[in-house]
Design a protein around this motif. Structure first.
Motif, PDB file in Angstrom:
ATOM      1  N   PHE A   1       0.676  -1.276   0.015  1.00  0.00           N
ATOM      2  CA  PHE A   1      -0.128  -0.042  -0.122  1.00  0.00           C
ATOM      3  C   PHE A   1       0.681   1.323  -0.218  1.00  0.00           C
ATOM      4  O   PHE A   1       0.584   2.225  -0.892  1.00  0.00           O
ATOM      5  N   VAL A   2       1.925   1.268   0.820  1.00  0.00           N
ATOM      6  CA  VAL A   2       2.702   2.541   1.019  1.00  0.00           C
ATOM      7  C   VAL A   2       3.635   2.783  -0.183  1.00  0.00           C
ATOM      8  O   VAL A   2       3.444   3.761  -0.652  1.00  0.00           O
ATOM      9  N   ALA A   3       4.012   1.402  -0.936  1.00  0.00           N
ATOM     10  CA  ALA A   3       5.041   1.621  -2.001  1.00  0.00           C
ATOM     11  C   ALA A   3       4.092   2.005  -3.180  1.00  0.00           C
ATOM     12  O   ALA A   3       4.677   2.808  -4.295  1.00  0.00           O
ATOM     13  N   ASP A   4       2.866   1.302  -3.455  1.00  0.00           N
ATOM     14  CA  ASP A   4       2.151   1.527  -4.755  1.00  0.00           C
ATOM     15  C   ASP A   4       0.904   1.931  -4.868  1.00  0.00           C
ATOM     16  O   ASP A   4       0.354   2.318  -5.855  1.00  0.00           O
TER      17      ASP A   4
ATOM     18  N   LEU B   1       2.678   5.943   7.344  1.00  0.00           N
ATOM     19  CA  LEU B   1       1.649   6.739   6.738  1.00  0.00           C
ATOM     20  C   LEU B   1       1.920   8.205   6.783  1.00  0.00           C
ATOM     21  O   LEU B   1       1.967   9.097   6.040  1.00  0.00           O
ATOM     22  N   GLN B   2       2.295   8.604   7.946  1.00  0.00           N
ATOM     23  CA  GLN B   2       2.745   9.941   8.367  1.00  0.00           C
ATOM     24  C   GLN B   2       3.748  10.309   7.473  1.00  0.00           C
ATOM     25  O   GLN B   2       3.966  11.404   7.076  1.00  0.00           O
ATOM     26  N   GLY B   3       4.981   9.554   7.500  1.00  0.00           N
ATOM     27  CA  GLY B   3       6.050   9.833   6.534  1.00  0.00           C
ATOM     28  C   GLY B   3       5.840  10.038   5.195  1.00  0.00           C
ATOM     29  O   GLY B   3       6.606  10.637   4.434  1.00  0.00           O
ATOM     30  N   ALA B   4       4.834   9.259   4.718  1.00  0.00           N
ATOM     31  CA  ALA B   4       4.310   9.354   3.239  1.00  0.00           C
ATOM     32  C   ALA B   4       3.531  10.660   2.994  1.00  0.00           C
ATOM     33  O   ALA B   4       2.837  10.763   1.883  1.00  0.00           O
ATOM     34  N   ARG B   5       3.230  11.583   4.013  1.00  0.00           N
ATOM     35  CA  ARG B   5       2.355  12.486   3.923  1.00  0.00           C
ATOM     36  C   ARG B   5       0.893  12.224   3.821  1.00  0.00           C
ATOM     37  O   ARG B   5       0.213  12.942   2.979  1.00  0.00           O
TER      38      ARG B   5
END
Length: 128
Positions: A8-11, A41-45
Motif C-alpha cells: 500500500f505504501v509503495a504502490d 503513513l505520516q512519513g508518506a504525507r
C-alpha cells in the motif's frame, strides 16, 4: 514478498491522496523493519486525521480484557478512538468519529480464531 501495508505504501497511496484518513490498527501494523503503519503513513504525507484502536490499543499498551482509554497516540500525537471498553457499545465506533473522514484504512493481523476480537472490530467498523 511484501505485506499489504508495504504494498500500500509503495504502490497505492494514490487511493488516499487528498483524502481525510482514519487508520484502524494495532501493534501488528508493521513493515518488515518493524516500522509502525502510523509512522509510515505520516512519513508518506498521508493526511491521517484519527486512529482507531482495538483491544490492547493502537500500540498494544493495554492488558488483555482491559478497557482501552487511549485519547492521544503519544508517538504521533494523533487522536485515538478506542474500540474496546467495558460494554458492547464500546466495540462500535461512534458514527460521529467517522463523519469527517473520507476513508478508513484497516490493518490488523488476526490469529485466525473466531473468539478473538480483531475480526469483530473490522466487522463493527464496516457496519457503522
Amino acid at each position: 514478498m511484501r505485506s499489504g501495508l508495504e504494498a500500500f505504501v509503495a504502490d497505492q497511496l494514490s487511493l488516499v491522496e487528498g483524502q481525510r484518513v482514519g487508520f484502524c490498527c494495532n501493534h501488528t501494523a508493521v513493515d518488515r523493519q518493524l516500522r509502525h503503519g502510523i509512522d509510515l503513513l505520516q512519513g508518506a504525507r498521508v493526511n491521517l486525521v484519527r486512529l482507531f484502536g482495538p483491544e490492547h490499543g493502537v500500540r498494544a499498551t493495554a492488558q488483555d480484557m482491559e478497557g482501552v482509554g487511549e485519547r492521544i497516540d503519544p508517538v504521533s500525537g494523533l487522536p485515538v478512538v478506542s474500540l474496546y471498553g467495558d460494554d458492547a457499545d464500546a466495540l462500535h465506533p461512534d458514527p460521529a468519529t467517522l463523519e469527517d473522514l473520507d476513508v478508513v484504512v484497516f490493518d490488523i493481523q488476526d490469529i485466525g480464531a473466531r473468539y478473538y476480537t480483531y475480526q469483530a472490530t473490522m466487522g463493527f467498523m464496516m457496519q457503522v
